[in-house]
Structures are given as C-alpha cells and as structure tokens.
Design a protein around this motif. Structure first.
Motif, PDB file in Angstrom:
ATOM      1  N   ALA A  86       0.823  -1.211   0.000  1.00 35.52           N
ATOM      2  CA  ALA A  86       0.000   0.000   0.000  1.00 35.52           C
ATOM      3  C   ALA A  86       0.859   1.263   0.000  1.00 35.52           C
ATOM      4  O   ALA A  86       1.992   1.270   0.504  1.00 35.52           O
ATOM      5  N   ARG A  87       0.271   2.326  -0.533  1.00 33.51           N
ATOM      6  CA  ARG A  87       0.892   3.657  -0.484  1.00 33.51           C
ATOM      7  C   ARG A  87      -0.211   4.672  -0.197  1.00 33.51           C
ATOM      8  O   ARG A  87      -1.299   4.626  -0.795  1.00 33.51           O
ATOM      9  N   LEU A  88       0.088   5.577   0.715  1.00 33.97           N
ATOM     10  CA  LEU A  88      -0.901   6.586   1.091  1.00 33.97           C
ATOM     11  C   LEU A  88      -0.189   7.764   1.724  1.00 33.97           C
ATOM     12  O   LEU A  88       1.003   7.708   2.018  1.00 33.97           O
ATOM     13  N   ASN A  89      -0.958   8.820   1.953  1.00 35.31           N
ATOM     14  CA  ASN A  89      -0.466   9.953   2.727  1.00 35.31           C
ATOM     15  C   ASN A  89      -1.498  10.282   3.797  1.00 35.31           C
ATOM     16  O   ASN A  89      -2.689  10.462   3.488  1.00 35.31           O
ATOM     17  N   PHE A  90      -1.057  10.337   5.023  1.00 34.98           N
ATOM     18  CA  PHE A  90      -1.952  10.564   6.157  1.00 34.98           C
ATOM     19  C   PHE A  90      -2.695  11.888   6.013  1.00 34.98           C
ATOM     20  O   PHE A  90      -3.919  11.961   6.178  1.00 34.98           O
ATOM     21  N   ALA A  91      -1.975  12.955   5.699  1.00 35.50           N
ATOM     22  CA  ALA A  91      -2.600  14.277   5.610  1.00 35.50           C
ATOM     23  C   ALA A  91      -3.629  14.339   4.492  1.00 35.50           C
ATOM     24  O   ALA A  91      -4.674  14.992   4.631  1.00 35.50           O
ATOM     25  N   GLU A  92      -3.371  13.675   3.386  1.00 35.21           N
ATOM     26  CA  GLU A  92      -4.342  13.657   2.280  1.00 35.21           C
ATOM     27  C   GLU A  92      -5.676  13.087   2.747  1.00 35.21           C
ATOM     28  O   GLU A  92      -6.748  13.546   2.329  1.00 35.21           O
ATOM     29  N   ASN A  93      -5.621  12.092   3.612  1.00 35.84           N
ATOM     30  CA  ASN A  93      -6.848  11.467   4.103  1.00 35.84           C
ATOM     31  C   ASN A  93      -7.580  12.324   5.123  1.00 35.84           C
ATOM     32  O   ASN A  93      -8.775  12.142   5.332  1.00 35.84           O
TER      33      ASN A  93
END
Length: 652
Positions: A86-93
């Motif tokens: 997985a790849r994500l950004n906490f702030a984007e969410n």
C-alpha cells in the motif's frame, strides 16, 4: 466481584440500525458470505478473517491511496507487516474536504477564539507545507513541536505529514529537561514552539525555557515561534535560528496542498513513554496503521459521522490529541480547547459543548470525577441534546462515575470508557454503540484486536483477574522504537512476558456481558499475601468519600510480605482522624474486599502525576523504598515526591 445485572443505557432499535457498525457488519456479511448478527460474532470474525476485515475497513472508510493486493505479509510479533504494497499519505486522508463548513473550532481560556473552515485549513496547511519544503524538510525528517492545542498545531502537523516528515509534540508546560529528554533523542530538523500559554487564569510566557532548550537542539536548523501571547516576534528575535511563524508563512500564497504517497508503515508520529522509570522511550507509529485504526475506532466504535463535532479534552503531549485530530478523516469538525477545564468556571467545557453543539464529548476519568465532586448537574443547566457519546479514558472510570454521568449529565446517551495507550496510539477495549452500557464496564474488545486475559502461566481466563494481552498482530503496533538496534527495547517492553504475544501491562477481568474491567496497571498491582489486587478497585471506593479528593495506593515491602499503603489528598478543612480512617477502611472492605483494606493510611498535600494527568504509583513506590526516581522531568509536579520520603508513619 459482583457485576451489574441491569444496563444503565440501551440503544433503541432505530439508533442501532442507523449506526455505521451495522452497515459495516452487513457489508462484511455480504463480502464473506456470513450471517453475523451480534457484536461478539462480528468481533470473532474480525479475528478469524483479519485480512478480509482490515481490507474492508480500508474500503468502508474510503481511504485515499493504493491498497495493494496483500493485507498481512507477516503475522509474527514483533515484526508483523500489514498492507506491504500500500501507499498513502496521512494528511491527504484528513484533508478530503475543501468547503466552507467548520473544520476546526478553538476556545482558549484567555477568551481566544478561532474558527477555520475546511478551505481555511487547506490554505493554512499549504502555506506551512511550502515553508517547510523551502527549509528542506522532507521524507524522514523530524519536526518537533512544543505547542498548546491550537489550530496552528493541527495545520503544522498536517503539513509535516504531507511532506512525508515525522511529527512529534509535547505541551508547553514541560520543563527544559523533559523537552530535551524527548526531542534531543530524535534530532529534529525543525523545532516549533509557542511564545507561551494560559492556565487557570495565568499568563505563562516560556521565553526563558526556550532560551535553554534551543541551543541544546543543534540539529534544528530553524526554530519557529507561534504567536499566542502576542510576543512571538520578540521571542524569535531573542533566539538563535528563530523566526516568527506568522512572518515565515506570510511569504507563501495559499493554494491546494500536495501530498507525497509513501509506504503504509512510513513513520508518521513519534510518541513517548511516560519516562518515570528512565529516559522516555521514543515510540514510532506508522501512517497507515494509525489512520486505519483511528478510522475503525471513530466510525465503528464511536459512530462518528460527517459534520459531527468531536471534542476531547487533551494536550499535545497525550496520545488522545493524535486520536482526536484523526476525526478529520471522517469529515468531522474538531472542537479544540486549551487551558484549565475549570477556568473561569467549573462548567467551562459544558458551556463550550452547548454553544458549539458537540456530538462527541471526551475527557479523562479524573475530569468526570472532579465534576461529580463539584456536584455539577449539566443536565439541569445546559442543553446537551446534541451529545450522542461521552468518552472517558486516562484511567478506569469508577462505577459511581457511570452513575453520575447518567444521572447528572445526560440520561439518554452512549457512555464509553475506553482503554489503550500511547504504545498503540489507539485502544484495545472501547465502546460499542449497538449494545447496552453496564455500570463500571468497558463494553467490548476492539474489532480486529485479539484481546484476551491470561493468568500468570499464560492460560486464557474466562473469569477472574489477569494480564490483558493481544494474541495477534494489528496495524497500529509501533513500527519501532527510535535508536533501538535489534529492537531490543521494543521486544522487552511488550513481548518478554509472553513471547510472541503483546502483553500490555493492564490488570483486567472479563464480565458476563462480554466487556472488561481494567483494575489498573499490572506493574502497579498490589500483592498482599500473594493475592493480586488492582489499585483501581481501591480508588473506586475511596474517592466516593467526600473528604477525599484523590488517592494513591502502593504496596510497601514489609515483614517479608507486602502491605497496602493508601495515600489520600483531603478536601480543604478535612482531617485524617480515626473516624475518617475507619470510614475509609469500612468503605473499602464493603465495596472491594478485606484484602483491599490498607494497613496504613497517610494524608498528603499533593499526589504526583505525569504530564497527561495520570497518578504515578511507581514513582511513589520507589521513593517510599528509598530508590531513585530516574526521570522526574516526566512529572507535572515532581516536587510532590518529597512528600512521600522518609514518612514516620511507614516506619512501623
């Protein structure tokens, strides 16, 4: 012990049917071909089918990012790996809204007020992001902040996370050594601090503390001073490498922030153990595990919905701040407060709840007990019709405090006493909005959390008291301790007692309703005559006595055994005479057991506590036994320890 037969509150069928938990259960049934009905059945399935469960949490909560095909790559503890692709950004969410609705409302006890829309918050994050990037802050760097619970603190954290840097914070009441013991270990590239704060009507500048701290954080190439007392520019001018945050951000235009997507376990937060038994341990939490666990707890256990207004009384030095901020990911508005909850009035927080129409009201068990002792009756004085959930943590909520909330605060409302900690930046045991609330009980183990209670030999208990453990891995386990080669400290902290099983250090007991009672920390458990006793059981009885403001119990080594010693802080005008001692012992004997009755009762003027407000039994035990307390900087009132040294009452 006896358990309550009748619930204090039962949700209506209509309320149950409207919860996100029921929608999630139905989605899980459909995806897995199941016919789960009860919470207990859903919990069991969330353990047996953990990959399917956590995959659905991602989808149900609408996580922004690439989930990948694999969910659990390694299930061993320590070392488990979740969502390895997985790849994500906490702030984007947390910034998926951009409209004019409230994102953050702030109240400070100095009458400071602020209101940020989602668009305002995005603009502020964007400016902070551009500024940080201009300083070279990026993936893997640390940003340390000594800040009150302000909107700027949230925006700066989100800017840090958006760039892939790692955030760590404490509150401005920390002393110089306490700050350096924490931030000195993680070597921040950027240090952020306020010019001061307010508490209990006092204006408290911190320029002198910063003058000692900043030179001892040499890795912080830039120091930013946030304006709260109106002195930021003057404070910045007095420090090396420092700038006023307002001046720094004004150079950058507001625009849509950008987000760097990173692996699931990319370091997001560094939190700290209390540090009362040595230098604080730097606990590193990953972005994905923190996000997924908080989404699950907020949406399924707290039933937080878009446009809800979520409050938790916390400082930036307690993990509940990190937990609170994540409510933005559920499109709920944050209700922030900084200062004393009893200034200028004992009803300050209830005034705020009424004015801003809180949906969720969170506070410590000590706050609720203080309201009870002050005989506040908000149900008679305030309109709390918007509040659906009152949540309590920090220490076990006494059964009498359950009674108080339903009798004096609001009768028709979900009350959830929850328990977890900094170690997992989340909860092991918490609320279930679809089930009854019983007096003195935490309702249920968290979904996806394989919680059990074990005896000394590592055998599961269905009744009786034992160690709270988690037998399977979960996403919000720490990814590491900072500067811990070979994970030696990490393994020792949780896995030495039962290899391969997380031992949390809580003394717990199952109830007939499938909930749990936490009897206190197991490392503070008393053992008179070899019988294990939880300190919370004693406090629940003693603190019902009007003359007793608060209490602390330890086991004192005595005559080849352990005797229970109870320290009490008394209300003004009260005296610990023979009659009061007899009442205290009688209350404990009747409400707990004869084993709980203290051999000695001693009145003290103050009781030491950590910065997050928890009483510190271990430090007092060390002082009584003549041992050194290794890190007094972890305490909010370290001078109180001297009250327990060489007490004549404990010499015989």
């Amino acid at each position: 012990m006896s358990f309550a037969d009748r619930p204090l509150w039962t949700p209506s069928a209509e309320r149950v049917a409207s919860t996100a938990l029921i929608r999630f259960r139905d989605a899980f049934n459909a995806r897995e071909g199941l016919s789960l009905k009860t919470y207990a059945e859903l919990h069991a399935a969330s353990i047996e089918r953990r990959e399917a469960f956590w995959s659905l949490v991602w989808d149900f909560a609408g996580v922004k990012g690439e989930k990948g095909a694999r969910i659990l790559a390694d299930d061993h503890m320590p070392g488990a790996s979740c969502f390895p692709d997985a790849r994500l950004n906490f702030a984007e969410n947390l910034l998926s809204c951009s409209d004019d609705g409230d994102a953050i409302v702030f109240r400070g006890e100095d009458k400071a007020r602020a209101r940020l829309s989602w668009r305002d918050l995005q603009d502020r994050v964007s400016q902070a992001q551009q500024w940080m990037a201009s300083l070279g802050v990026g993936v893997g760097d640390r940003v340390a902040a000594m800040m009150p619970n302000l909107p700027d603190t949230v925006a700066l954290m989100l800017a840090t996370a958006s760039l892939g840097a790692t955030w760590s914070s404490c509150s401005p009441d920390f002393g110089v050594k306490g700050v350096l013991d924490r931030f000195g270990q993680i070597e921040p590239k950027l240090f952020i601090a306020c010019d001061g704060y307010w508490y209990a009507g006092k204006r408290l500048p911190i320029a002198d503390k910063l003058a000692d701290i900043v030179p001892q954080l040499p890795t912080a190439a830039t120091v930013a001073i946030v304006d709260y007392l109106g002195e930021a520019e003057a404070v910045a001018a007095s420090l090396p490498r420092a700038v006023s945050l307002t001046v720094a951000l004004d150079r950058f235009p507001a625009k849509a922030p950008t987000f760097v997507r990173l692996p699931f376990n990319h370091p997001l937060y560094i939190l700290y153990s209390s540090g009362t038994t040595g230098a604080p341990k730097c606990i590193v939490h990953g972005a994905g595990g923190t996000l997924l666990q908080h989404l699950k707890e907020h949406q399924l256990h707290c039933d937080i919905r878009p446009d809800d207004r979520v409050f938790y009384f916390t400082t930036c030095g307690w993990m509940m701040w990190n937990w609170l901020v994540s409510a933005l990911a559920s499109k709920a508005a944050l209700m922030l407060f900084d200062g004393s909850p009893f200034h200028p009035s004992p009803t300050t927080l209830f005034d705020y709840a009424q004015a801003e129409r809180f949906s969720v009201f969170g506070a410590s068990a000590k706050y609720i007990d203080a309201c009870k002792k002050a005989e506040l009756r908000p149900r008679d004085t305030h309109d709390l019709s918007s509040v659906r959930l009152i949540a309590s943590t920090g220490s076990p909520l006494a059964p009498e405090s359950f009674d108080y909330v339903y009798e004096a605060v609001k009768p028709d409302m979900h009350l959830a006493s929850v328990s977890g900690g900094t170690d997992i930046v989340s909860c092991f045991v918490l609320g279930d909005p679809t089930s009854p609330v019983y007096r003195g009980e935490l309702q249920a183990p968290g979904l996806g959390m394989a919680v059990e209670v074990w005896d000394e030999a590592g055998r599961p208990l269905t009744q009786g008291k034992g160690e709270l453990v988690c037998t399977r891995s979960f996403p919000s386990m720490p990814i590491m301790f900072w500067n811990d080669p070979g994970a030696v400290k990490y393994s020792a902290a949780y896995f030495d007692r039962f290899p391969g099983v997380w031992c949390h250090g809580d003394f717990a007991e199952w109830t007939p309703h499938g909930g749990l009672i936490i009897h206190g920390r197991s490392d503070a458990t008393l053992n008179p005559g070899g019988v294990r006793i939880g300190t919370a059981e004693i406090y629940a009885q003693v603190e019902q006595i009007p003359e007793v403001v608060e209490a602390l119990a330890i086991g004192q080594d005595w005559d080849n055994d352990v005797r229970v010693v109870l320290f009490v802080r008394l209300a003004p005008g009260a005296a610990l005479d023979d009659a009061l001692q007899q009442r205290i012992r009688a209350r404990i004997r009747a409400g707990a057991s004869p084993r709980h009755v203290p051999a000695k009762i001693v009145a003290v003027a103050d009781i030491p506590r950590t910065k997050s407000g928890k009483i510190t039994e271990l430090a007092v035990r060390d002082v009584v036994h003549g041992r050194e307390v290794k890190n007094k900087e972890a305490l909010a009132n370290a001078d109180a320890l001297d009250l327990f040294r060489n007490l004549p009452e404990l010499m015989s």
